[in-house]
Design a protein around this motif. Sequence first.
Motif, mmCIF file in Angstrom:
data_model
loop_
_atom_site.group_PDB
_atom_site.id
_atom_site.type_symbol
_atom_site.label_atom_id
_atom_site.label_comp_id
_atom_site.label_asym_id
_atom_site.label_seq_id
_atom_site.Cartn_x
_atom_site.Cartn_y
_atom_site.Cartn_z
ATOM 1 N N THR A 27 -5.211 4.500 2.151
ATOM 2 C CA THR A 27 -5.676 5.384 3.284
ATOM 3 C C THR A 27 -6.338 6.626 2.720
ATOM 4 O O THR A 27 -5.965 7.305 1.809
ATOM 5 C CB THR A 27 -4.100 5.743 4.039
ATOM 6 N N TYR A 78 7.544 7.326 1.450
ATOM 7 C CA TYR A 78 6.899 8.214 2.029
ATOM 8 C C TYR A 78 6.390 9.105 1.093
ATOM 9 O O TYR A 78 6.773 9.052 -0.200
ATOM 10 C CB TYR A 78 7.901 9.176 3.018
ATOM 11 N N LEU A 111 2.520 10.733 4.215
ATOM 12 C CA LEU A 111 2.070 9.277 4.301
ATOM 13 C C LEU A 111 3.365 8.378 4.314
ATOM 14 O O LEU A 111 4.142 8.748 3.919
ATOM 15 C CB LEU A 111 1.315 9.022 2.948
ATOM 16 N N SER A 112 2.981 7.151 5.121
ATOM 17 C CA SER A 112 4.095 6.260 5.002
ATOM 18 C C SER A 112 3.746 4.912 4.560
ATOM 19 O O SER A 112 2.418 4.666 4.931
ATOM 20 C CB SER A 112 4.824 6.184 6.407
ATOM 21 N N CYS A 113 4.333 4.123 4.033
ATOM 22 C CA CYS A 113 4.059 2.832 3.809
ATOM 23 C C CYS A 113 5.128 1.918 3.788
ATOM 24 O O CYS A 113 6.359 2.141 3.374
ATOM 25 C CB CYS A 113 3.701 2.770 2.042
ATOM 26 N N THR A 118 10.615 1.279 3.046
ATOM 27 C CA THR A 118 9.592 2.213 3.529
ATOM 28 C C THR A 118 9.507 3.401 2.350
ATOM 29 O O THR A 118 10.649 3.658 2.120
ATOM 30 C CB THR A 118 9.614 2.743 4.671
ATOM 31 N N VAL A 178 1.824 -1.915 4.347
ATOM 32 C CA VAL A 178 0.882 -1.105 5.489
ATOM 33 C C VAL A 178 1.205 0.344 5.236
ATOM 34 O O VAL A 178 2.187 0.720 5.581
ATOM 35 C CB VAL A 178 1.235 -1.516 6.856
ATOM 36 N N GLU A 179 0.141 0.973 5.006
ATOM 37 C CA GLU A 179 0.053 2.406 4.877
ATOM 38 C C GLU A 179 -0.313 3.225 6.186
ATOM 39 O O GLU A 179 -1.396 2.561 6.939
ATOM 40 C CB GLU A 179 -0.846 3.026 3.903
ATOM 41 N N SER A 180 -0.080 4.527 6.481
ATOM 42 C CA SER A 180 -0.283 5.246 7.362
ATOM 43 C C SER A 180 -0.191 6.645 7.310
ATOM 44 O O SER A 180 0.491 7.120 6.244
ATOM 45 C CB SER A 180 0.267 4.765 9.047
ATOM 46 N N GLY A 181 -0.927 7.596 7.923
ATOM 47 C CA GLY A 181 -0.716 9.025 7.943
ATOM 48 C C GLY A 181 -1.739 9.724 7.219
ATOM 49 O O GLY A 181 -1.875 10.963 7.156
ATOM 50 N N CYS A 197 -0.428 2.762 -1.796
ATOM 51 C CA CYS A 197 0.873 2.422 -1.935
ATOM 52 C C CYS A 197 1.357 1.362 -2.783
ATOM 53 O O CYS A 197 0.373 0.276 -3.036
ATOM 54 C CB CYS A 197 1.767 2.104 -0.761
#
Length: 123
Positions: free
Chosen positions: A117, A78, A19-21, A76, A4-7, A94
């Motif tokens: 993302t 980044y 970005l984070s994953c 995780t 799950v990615e975010s950012g 990711c």
Amino acid sequence: VQLVESGGGLVQPGGSLRLSCAASGNIFRINTMGWYRQAPGKEREVVATITDGGITNYAAAVNGRFTISRENAKNTVYLQMNSLKPEDTAVYYCNAAVDYLDYGGVRRYREIWGQGTLVTVSS
């Protein structure tokens, strides 16, 4: 197992994003993790990768501007992106090589992709 990615988001040229994953599931071990991107009308390309030992590699286009890192205890990875340019606009994905137990109790090893993302660099 899923990533799950975010950012992602909209940023002006010269700006920064992180970005984070995060990987989740019955994971034994994650080997290489990486970030890829796909711009409109172009093929997916590698941006940066990092081994479980911390060895990193970068695409020439981002070397010196982007930094990949990971927290193994959190599964995780980044991507710190600085000095962003309009040509960095793309969907960022990711990727991870994961050793895990599936829902049927079978141990598997395969590459997993996140959902992507969007990063937009524009004034």
